[in-house]
Design an enzyme around this catalytic site. Structure first.
Site, PDB file in Angstrom:
ATOM      1  N   CYS A   1       0.841  -1.209   0.000  1.00  7.57           N
ATOM      2  CA  CYS A   1       0.000   0.000   0.000  1.00  7.57           C
ATOM      3  C   CYS A   1       0.872   1.252   0.000  1.00  7.57           C
ATOM      4  CB  CYS A   1      -0.904  -0.021   1.232  1.00  7.57           C
ATOM      5  SG  CYS A   1      -1.857   1.498   1.414  1.00  7.57           S
TER       6      CYS A   1
ATOM      7  N   CYS B   1      -0.363   4.134   2.363  1.00  2.49           N
ATOM      8  CA  CYS B   1      -0.176   3.838   3.796  1.00  2.49           C
ATOM      9  C   CYS B   1       1.300   3.988   4.187  1.00  2.49           C
ATOM     10  CB  CYS B   1      -0.577   2.404   4.138  1.00  2.49           C
ATOM     11  SG  CYS B   1      -2.060   1.813   3.360  1.00  2.49           S
ATOM     12  N   ASP B   2       2.194   3.400   3.398  1.00  7.22           N
ATOM     13  CA  ASP B   2       3.593   3.273   3.832  1.00  7.22           C
ATOM     14  C   ASP B   2       4.576   4.158   3.079  1.00  7.22           C
ATOM     15  OD1 ASP B   2       2.789   1.323   5.652  1.00  7.22           O
ATOM     16  OD2 ASP B   2       2.909  -0.244   4.143  1.00  7.22           O
TER      17      ASP B   2
END
Ligand code: NAP
Length: 312
Positions: free
Chosen positions: A141, A144-145
């Site tokens: 992701c 997200c990261d």
């Protein structure tokens, strides 16, 4: 059998499930949506949903993110009367002409019609180091990261739409993004592939396979192999983002007919091979997986479920 708990139970609250919930509730059905996480599904991870009709932004305001759009869809469905539950579904059974949904907490719900909108999950590569370094440099992701790897060296694996879109996002955070694809050209839509080619922060490396992810506490390098020459070499990197396709979430309906890739086959009305079970969104066998397609399928599925319930 007494009165059912709902007219229509929707499993999954991504764009397909949320749209189905809105259409079902507007059609005066008692709609219950069960979602294990927060509403939005994989759309939650999309940075700017710039291809969703009308979602163009204005001036300095960008197109809404998947998160914002999902929140709006959720509020809209609730405003029309759909009810939402945050629960895991452990089983779905059909007895007679009624479905029983068993939740993770043991509670059961029943209804004459169900829409399955459970979507897909990311496919892991299954290579050495992938599991060991998950969340320690291995990610599925970008939104997200990605922010953990600002101006770090990032490898993106895959050649589909997801790999190309996410590489673009990561290239806003780092000028050292390398997209690794096992074939000689991308599978992604042409427009998305073109953007990758024109992005000065992204290097596209074709005919290359990822064999192993290495490191101590976190990722520090990978082993790559040229598919044309067989040459193997080690490449230093800080992160590996994997976009190697999707796995349809069909375990609740082992009896429904699927295609050769495991996606559920329906007719034009989104009806599966199980009477009363309608299917919408990425879990369905469809040639084009997009948020707008999922939303459209959700609308059709709710309409068909309403007709089915009417005749019930
Ligand atoms: P996808 O289209 O199935 O592409 C998966 C990619 O991963 C392919 O290039 C495939 O290689 C590669 N791959 C699979 N297994 C691999 C392995 N073991 N090792 C190395 N590479 C491997 O999946 P996706 O990109 O995740 O997209 C899923 C769906 O969502 C698609 O329908 C897509 O259109 C949709 N989507 C759309 C958008 C958008 O329109 N903005 C964005 C994201 C996703 P091969 O090419 O060699 O098979």
């Amino acid at each position: 059998m007494g009165k059912p708990d709902a007219d229509l139970i929707i499993l999954g609250a991504g764009p397909a499930g949320l749209t189905a919930a809105q259409y079902g509730a507007r059609a005066n059905l008692h709609v219950l949506v069960v979602e294990e996480l927060m509403p939005g599904g994989q759309a939650l991870l999309i940075d700017a949903l710039e291809n969703y009709p009308g979602n163009i932004g204005s001036g300095d305001i960008p197109a809404k993110s998947g998160f914002e759009l999902a929140q709006d869809m959720h509020r809209q469905a609730e405003a029309f009367g759909a009810c939402f539950m945050t629960e895991t579904v452990s089983s779905l059974r059909k007895e007679g002409d009624r479905f029983t949904v068993t939740l993770g907490n043991g509670e059961t719900l029943n209804a004459p019609a169900v829409i399955l909108a459970t979507g897909t999950k990311r496919r892991p590569l299954g290579i050495p180091g992938e599991e060991q370094f998950r969340s320690k440099g291995v990610s599925y992701c970008a939104t997200c990261d990605g922010p953990f790897f600002k101006e770090k060296k990032i490898l993106v694996i895959g050649g589909g739409d997801a790999a190309c879109v996410e590489a673009q996002y990561l290239a806003r955070l780092s000028s050292q993004v390398i997209i690794i694809h096992r074939r000689e050209k991308f599978r992604a839509q042409k427009a998305l592939a073109e953007r990758v080619f024109h992005n000065p922060h992204i290097e596209a490396r074709f005919n290359t396979r990822l064999l192993e992810i290495k490191g101590e506490q976190k990722v520090s390098s990978v082993v790559l192999e040229r598919t044309d020459t067989g040459e193997r070499y080690e490449e230093a990197t800080d992160a590996v983002f994997i976009f190697a396709g999707a796995i349809p979430q069909t375990s609740l309906v082992p009896d429904a007919r699927t295609d050769e890739k495991g996606y559920i086959v329906t007719d034009q009305a989104m009806a599966s091979s199980v009477p009363g079970l309608f299917v919408a969104g990425d879990v369905r066998a469809t040639p084009f997986r997009q948020v707008v397609v999922a939303a459209g399928e959700g609308a059709v599925a709710a309409h068909s479920a309403a007709e089915y319930i009417e005749a019930y």
